[in-house]
Motif scaffolding. Structure first.
Motif, short mmCIF file in Angstrom:
data_model
loop_
_atom_site.label_atom_id
_atom_site.label_comp_id
_atom_site.label_asym_id
_atom_site.label_seq_id
_atom_site.Cartn_x
_atom_site.Cartn_y
_atom_site.Cartn_z
N GLY A 1 -11.77 5.81 4.19
CA GLY A 1 -12.73 5.18 3.29
C GLY A 1 -12.06 4.47 2.14
O GLY A 1 -10.83 4.56 1.96
N CYS A 2 -12.85 3.79 1.35
CA CYS A 2 -12.32 3.11 0.17
C CYS A 2 -11.82 4.16 -0.82
O CYS A 2 -12.33 5.29 -0.84
CB CYS A 2 -13.39 2.25 -0.49
N PHE B 1 -12.37 4.87 -3.74
CA PHE B 1 -13.34 5.48 -4.66
C PHE B 1 -14.53 6.10 -3.93
O PHE B 1 -15.42 6.65 -4.57
CB PHE B 1 -13.86 4.41 -5.64
N CYS B 2 -14.57 6.01 -2.60
CA CYS B 2 -15.77 6.42 -1.86
C CYS B 2 -15.79 7.95 -1.69
O CYS B 2 -14.80 8.54 -1.26
CB CYS B 2 -15.82 5.75 -0.51
N ASN C 1 -15.28 1.95 7.87
CA ASN C 1 -14.10 2.32 7.09
C ASN C 1 -14.02 3.85 6.91
O ASN C 1 -13.14 4.34 6.21
CB ASN C 1 -14.14 1.62 5.72
N ARG C 2 -14.94 4.56 7.55
CA ARG C 2 -14.91 6.03 7.48
C ARG C 2 -14.89 6.66 8.87
O ARG C 2 -14.41 7.78 9.04
CB ARG C 2 -16.14 6.57 6.73
N ARG D 1 -21.09 -4.15 4.15
CA ARG D 1 -19.76 -4.75 4.05
C ARG D 1 -19.84 -6.17 4.61
O ARG D 1 -20.52 -6.39 5.61
CB ARG D 1 -18.76 -3.97 4.91
N PHE E 1 -23.91 3.95 2.55
CA PHE E 1 -22.97 3.51 3.58
C PHE E 1 -23.17 2.03 3.95
O PHE E 1 -23.48 1.23 3.07
CB PHE E 1 -23.05 4.42 4.81
N THR E 2 -23.07 1.68 5.22
CA THR E 2 -23.05 0.27 5.64
C THR E 2 -24.31 -0.02 6.45
O THR E 2 -24.41 0.35 7.62
CB THR E 2 -21.76 -0.01 6.46
N ARG F 1 -9.68 -1.14 1.55
CA ARG F 1 -10.97 -1.76 1.88
C ARG F 1 -11.01 -2.23 3.35
O ARG F 1 -12.07 -2.34 3.93
CB ARG F 1 -11.18 -2.91 0.91
N GLY G 1 -21.11 7.89 0.92
CA GLY G 1 -21.49 6.48 0.95
C GLY G 1 -21.73 5.92 -0.42
O GLY G 1 -22.51 5.00 -0.62
N SER G 2 -21.06 6.50 -1.43
CA SER G 2 -21.22 6.06 -2.80
C SER G 2 -22.66 6.18 -3.27
O SER G 2 -23.14 5.37 -4.06
CB SER G 2 -20.71 4.62 -2.98
S1 SF4 Z 1 -19.36 3.42 2.58
FE1 SF4 Z 1 -18.77 1.63 1.34
S2 SF4 Z 1 -17.44 2.47 -0.24
FE2 SF4 Z 1 -17.55 4.02 1.40
S3 SF4 Z 1 -15.81 3.61 2.77
FE3 SF4 Z 1 -17.57 2.46 3.55
S4 SF4 Z 1 -17.35 0.40 2.64
FE4 SF4 Z 1 -16.07 1.81 1.43
#
Ligand code: SF4
Length: 321
Positions: free
Chosen positions: A52-53, A55-56, A43-44, A131, A99-100, A172, A60-61
């Protein structure tokens, strides 16, 4: 901390904390050791999206240790030493956080997981954040195979909410059905499951939040991690906030919703964490999270006491309390 205790038969459990559940399993203090193994996210990196999400924060949060050139082993050894010295930690679970952590070819995953698990003799398990749309039979077979050697093997799915309309709004690029499918594959292999949930998502109120809690109970998640939505610097959510398009929850509303959520979970479900990540230096809103983060758990306990409720009080599905 007030939570579930078997030592005092008069003690009314309020919620099942991760630390208590680990103490019951291992008979000692167990800590998660967060690592950044250098994974990316679909997603990035442009595969699903590049934004990205909502809030990200592009780290990677979580802390992006990997970018500072710290090897997996160095991260683990350093963190274990700190947990042993400062908190008297005895056993450790490697937590692939940033991240993932299933987003790579199987050989890469195996090399990283094996390396981490061999780093220290006091490691007793692994927990992998990812994810739901980034697992398949082969990857879950690999993760399940660690159950032969380690007593604790868990997969933590970033779900956030069961509502597809919200998932779409937060960019998402996956649906609740992706989560249900990943959960079924994981449960078939007896991998412990945890869902990350966010309270305070745009346009979600108490009803939507409780519907997510009820789904966690219905699908018999082994654990949940409850985050309160915060806007960090350099995120689309920070822009939303500055444009007045998103209003963060107040401290008291957060406490109330966290209690509502936990009341709807079955007593067996482990609460891995309440509140969330994010360095205070990078926080944009809500600002109370800077000063009051440490007060969340004591306030949750006070609120349960005031209500005379606890985890499972309003669970619609089977609970052993
Ligand atoms: S690392 Fe997690 S929060 Fe960030 S974009 Fe990817 S899935 Fe979304």
């Amino acid at each position: 901390m007030l939570s579930f205790s078997e030592k005092d038969p008069q003690f009314m459990p309020l919620y099942r904390s991760f630390h208590e559940s680990m103490r019951n399993l291992f008979g000692c203090r167990v800590y998660k050791i967060s690592v950044d193994a250098g994974f990316d996210c679909p997603n990035r990196d442009g595969t699903k999206s590049s934004g990205g999400c909502l809030f990200c924060d592009a780290r990677g949060s979580s802390s992006r240790t990997h970018q500072e050139g710290t090897s997996l082993q160095e991260q683990i050894l350093k963190n274990i030493a700190v947990r042993k010295q400062r908190y008297k930690g005895e056993k450790f679970i490697i937590y692939f956080q940033s991240f993932t952590n299933t987003y790579a070819p199987i050989e890469v995953l195996q090399e990283k997981y094996d390396t981490a698990l061999k780093t220290h003799p006091d490691i007793v398990g692994i927990s992998i954040a990812t994810r739901p749309d980034c697992v398949d039979e082969e990857k879950l077979d690999l993760i399940a195979s660690y159950q032969k050697t380690f007593p604790y093997v868990c997969i933590e799915y970033g779900l956030q909410t069961i509502h597809d309309t919200t998932l779409q709004k937060i960019n998402r690029h996956e649906n609740f059905s992706d989560f249900v499918h990943a959960l079924e594959l994981s449960k078939k292999r007896t991998i412990s499951t945890c869902a990350h949930i966010i309270i305070g998502l745009p346009e979600e109120g108490r009803q939507e939040i409780l519907e997510t809690a009820d789904a966690m109970a219905q699908y018999a998640l082994d654990g949940v991690k409850i985050h309160v939505l915060v806007a960090m610097k350099n995120t689309p959510l920070a822009d939303y906030y500055q444009q007045g398009l998103w209003k963060p929850l107040s401290f008291s509303a957060s406490i109330s919703l966290i209690c509502d959520f936990i009341e709807h979970l079955p007593s067996e479900c482990v609460i891995h964490r309440i509140a969330g990540n994010g360095h205070p230096q990078h926080l944009i809103a809500p600002l109370w999270m800077k000063e009051k983060k440490q007060e969340i758990i004591p306030e949750v306990i006070k609120e349960f006491t005031k209500r005379s409720t606890h985890q499972g009080s309003h669970c619609l599905f089977f609970t052993s309390l």
